[in-house]
Design a protein around this motif. Structure first.
Motif, PDB file in Angstrom:
ATOM      1  N   SER A  69       0.865  -1.177   0.000  1.00 18.38           N
ATOM      2  CA  SER A  69       0.000   0.000   0.000  1.00 18.38           C
ATOM      3  C   SER A  69       0.899   1.223   0.000  1.00 18.38           C
ATOM      4  O   SER A  69       2.006   1.188   0.529  1.00 18.38           O
ATOM      5  CB  SER A  69      -0.888   0.020   1.245  1.00 18.38           C
ATOM      6  OG  SER A  69      -1.833  -1.017   1.181  1.00 18.38           O
ATOM      7  N   TYR A  86       0.904   5.888  -0.461  1.00 13.96           N
ATOM      8  CA  TYR A  86       0.198   7.162  -0.314  1.00 13.96           C
ATOM      9  C   TYR A  86       0.354   7.967  -1.592  1.00 13.96           C
ATOM     10  O   TYR A  86       1.272   7.729  -2.375  1.00 13.96           O
ATOM     11  CB  TYR A  86       0.781   7.969   0.843  1.00 13.96           C
ATOM     12  CG  TYR A  86       0.851   7.217   2.138  1.00 13.96           C
ATOM     13  CD1 TYR A  86      -0.248   7.163   2.979  1.00 13.96           C
ATOM     14  CD2 TYR A  86       2.015   6.555   2.519  1.00 13.96           C
ATOM     15  CE1 TYR A  86      -0.194   6.465   4.178  1.00 13.96           C
ATOM     16  CE2 TYR A  86       2.072   5.859   3.716  1.00 13.96           C
ATOM     17  CZ  TYR A  86       0.969   5.824   4.540  1.00 13.96           C
ATOM     18  OH  TYR A  86       1.019   5.128   5.707  1.00 13.96           O
ATOM     19  N   SER A 105      -7.899   8.651  -9.676  1.00 14.89           N
ATOM     20  CA  SER A 105      -9.357   8.580  -9.497  1.00 14.89           C
ATOM     21  C   SER A 105     -10.048   7.627 -10.466  1.00 14.89           C
ATOM     22  O   SER A 105     -10.858   6.801 -10.041  1.00 14.89           O
ATOM     23  CB  SER A 105      -9.984   9.968  -9.596  1.00 14.89           C
ATOM     24  OG  SER A 105      -9.609  10.737  -8.484  1.00 14.89           O
ATOM     25  N   GLU A 109      -8.700   2.081  -2.648  1.00 19.44           N
ATOM     26  CA  GLU A 109      -8.387   3.200  -1.762  1.00 19.44           C
ATOM     27  C   GLU A 109      -8.902   2.862  -0.369  1.00 19.44           C
ATOM     28  O   GLU A 109     -10.042   2.434  -0.227  1.00 19.44           O
ATOM     29  CB  GLU A 109      -9.066   4.470  -2.270  1.00 19.44           C
ATOM     30  CG  GLU A 109      -8.920   5.642  -1.348  1.00 19.44           C
ATOM     31  CD  GLU A 109      -9.711   6.858  -1.810  1.00 19.44           C
ATOM     32  OE1 GLU A 109      -9.558   7.905  -1.191  1.00 19.44           O
ATOM     33  OE2 GLU A 109     -10.499   6.741  -2.780  1.00 19.44           O
ATOM     34  N   LYS A 110      -8.036   3.043   0.625  1.00 19.27           N
ATOM     35  CA  LYS A 110      -8.453   2.833   2.007  1.00 19.27           C
ATOM     36  C   LYS A 110      -8.071   4.047   2.837  1.00 19.27           C
ATOM     37  O   LYS A 110      -6.924   4.492   2.795  1.00 19.27           O
ATOM     38  CB  LYS A 110      -7.771   1.596   2.596  1.00 19.27           C
ATOM     39  CG  LYS A 110      -8.318   0.299   2.095  1.00 19.27           C
ATOM     40  CD  LYS A 110      -7.824  -0.848   2.917  1.00 19.27           C
ATOM     41  CE  LYS A 110      -8.474  -2.138   2.433  1.00 19.27           C
ATOM     42  NZ  LYS A 110      -8.035  -3.285   3.199  1.00 19.27           N
ATOM     43  N   PRO A 111      -9.034   4.581   3.585  1.00 20.93           N
ATOM     44  CA  PRO A 111      -8.693   5.695   4.465  1.00 20.93           C
ATOM     45  C   PRO A 111      -7.873   5.211   5.661  1.00 20.93           C
ATOM     46  O   PRO A 111      -8.089   4.117   6.163  1.00 20.93           O
ATOM     47  CB  PRO A 111     -10.045   6.240   4.911  1.00 20.93           C
ATOM     48  CG  PRO A 111     -11.039   5.184   4.607  1.00 20.93           C
ATOM     49  CD  PRO A 111     -10.444   4.262   3.595  1.00 20.93           C
ATOM     50  N   LYS A 164      -8.404  10.377   9.391  1.00 18.06           N
ATOM     51  CA  LYS A 164      -9.358  11.295   8.776  1.00 18.06           C
ATOM     52  C   LYS A 164      -8.863  11.914   7.475  1.00 18.06           C
ATOM     53  O   LYS A 164      -9.656  12.253   6.617  1.00 18.06           O
ATOM     54  CB  LYS A 164      -9.709  12.414   9.752  1.00 18.06           C
ATOM     55  CG  LYS A 164     -10.527  11.934  10.929  1.00 18.06           C
ATOM     56  CD  LYS A 164     -10.953  13.076  11.803  1.00 18.06           C
ATOM     57  CE  LYS A 164     -11.789  12.582  12.962  1.00 18.06           C
ATOM     58  NZ  LYS A 164     -12.244  13.667  13.812  1.00 18.06           N
ATOM     59  N   GLN A 165      -7.551  12.072   7.322  1.00 19.34           N
ATOM     60  CA  GLN A 165      -7.050  12.787   6.157  1.00 19.34           C
ATOM     61  C   GLN A 165      -6.144  11.966   5.251  1.00 19.34           C
ATOM     62  O   GLN A 165      -5.892  12.348   4.122  1.00 19.34           O
ATOM     63  CB  GLN A 165      -6.289  14.034   6.601  1.00 19.34           C
ATOM     64  CG  GLN A 165      -7.179  15.038   7.287  1.00 19.34           C
ATOM     65  CD  GLN A 165      -6.412  16.264   7.707  1.00 19.34           C
ATOM     66  OE1 GLN A 165      -5.200  16.251   7.776  1.00 19.34           O
ATOM     67  NE2 GLN A 165      -7.130  17.339   7.992  1.00 19.34           N
ATOM     68  N   ARG A 203      -5.076   8.739   2.958  1.00 19.04           N
ATOM     69  CA  ARG A 203      -5.626   7.645   2.161  1.00 19.04           C
ATOM     70  C   ARG A 203      -4.472   6.792   1.657  1.00 19.04           C
ATOM     71  O   ARG A 203      -3.423   7.313   1.284  1.00 19.04           O
ATOM     72  CB  ARG A 203      -6.409   8.176   0.960  1.00 19.04           C
ATOM     73  CG  ARG A 203      -7.523   9.111   1.338  1.00 19.04           C
ATOM     74  CD  ARG A 203      -8.266   9.630   0.128  1.00 19.04           C
ATOM     75  NE  ARG A 203      -7.394  10.402  -0.752  1.00 19.04           N
ATOM     76  CZ  ARG A 203      -7.676  10.700  -2.014  1.00 19.04           C
ATOM     77  NH1 ARG A 203      -8.807  10.301  -2.561  1.00 19.04           N
ATOM     78  NH2 ARG A 203      -6.851  11.399  -2.750  1.00 19.04           N
ATOM     79  N   THR A 204      -4.681   5.484   1.636  1.00 10.45           N
ATOM     80  CA  THR A 204      -3.681   4.591   1.055  1.00 10.45           C
ATOM     81  C   THR A 204      -4.261   3.962  -0.202  1.00 10.45           C
ATOM     82  O   THR A 204      -5.482   3.856  -0.351  1.00 10.45           O
ATOM     83  CB  THR A 204      -3.255   3.479   2.043  1.00 10.45           C
ATOM     84  OG1 THR A 204      -4.385   2.653   2.342  1.00 10.45           O
ATOM     85  CG2 THR A 204      -2.671   4.059   3.316  1.00 10.45           C
ATOM     86  N   PHE A 205      -3.351   3.538  -1.078  1.00 12.68           N
ATOM     87  CA  PHE A 205      -3.748   2.982  -2.364  1.00 12.68           C
ATOM     88  C   PHE A 205      -2.925   1.736  -2.651  1.00 12.68           C
ATOM     89  O   PHE A 205      -1.759   1.652  -2.275  1.00 12.68           O
ATOM     90  CB  PHE A 205      -3.509   3.999  -3.488  1.00 12.68           C
ATOM     91  CG  PHE A 205      -4.202   5.301  -3.243  1.00 12.68           C
ATOM     92  CD1 PHE A 205      -5.502   5.499  -3.653  1.00 12.68           C
ATOM     93  CD2 PHE A 205      -3.556   6.328  -2.579  1.00 12.68           C
ATOM     94  CE1 PHE A 205      -6.152   6.696  -3.408  1.00 12.68           C
ATOM     95  CE2 PHE A 205      -4.184   7.534  -2.331  1.00 12.68           C
ATOM     96  CZ  PHE A 205      -5.487   7.714  -2.748  1.00 12.68           C
TER      97      PHE A 205
END
Length: 95
Positions: free
Chosen positions: A27, A29, A49, A59-61, A64-65, A67-69
């Motif tokens: 994963s 960022y 996107s 995509e995993k949060p 709060k700010q 996100r991982t991909f």
């Protein structure tokens, strides 16, 4: 230029996809992808996107700010892309 770029050209989306392929079991960022590819943070956000929408990228949060991909290795399209990428690179090495 690698075999994938020879066929499809060097676009931001191709650069991001190739980075995710190379790190397929990890994963990452947006900032990590941007740093490794030399693309801006906003360019990575823009081109990742559509990959998320079609299911190639997950995509995993994280909080709060953040996100991982990562590549969605369970998705059939992702598997086809990986197979194509691997076969294309093998063919390029044989030439």
């Amino acid at each position: 230029m690698d075999a994938l770029e020879e066929i499809f050209g060097k676009t931001a989306q191709m650069t991001v996809l190739k980075n995710l392929i190379l790190h397929r079991n990890e994963s990452t960022y947006l900032s990590g992808i941007a740093e490794e590819t030399g693309l801006s943070h906003s360019s990575v956000a823009r081109v990742i996107s559509p990959l998320i929408k079609c299911g190639i990228v997950i995509e995993k949060p994280l909080g709060k700010q953040i996100r991982t991909f990562r590549l969605n290795l369970e998705d059939e399209r992702t598997q086809l892309i990986l197979e194509f990428y691997n076969r294309l690179n093998r063919m390029a090495k044989d030439q």
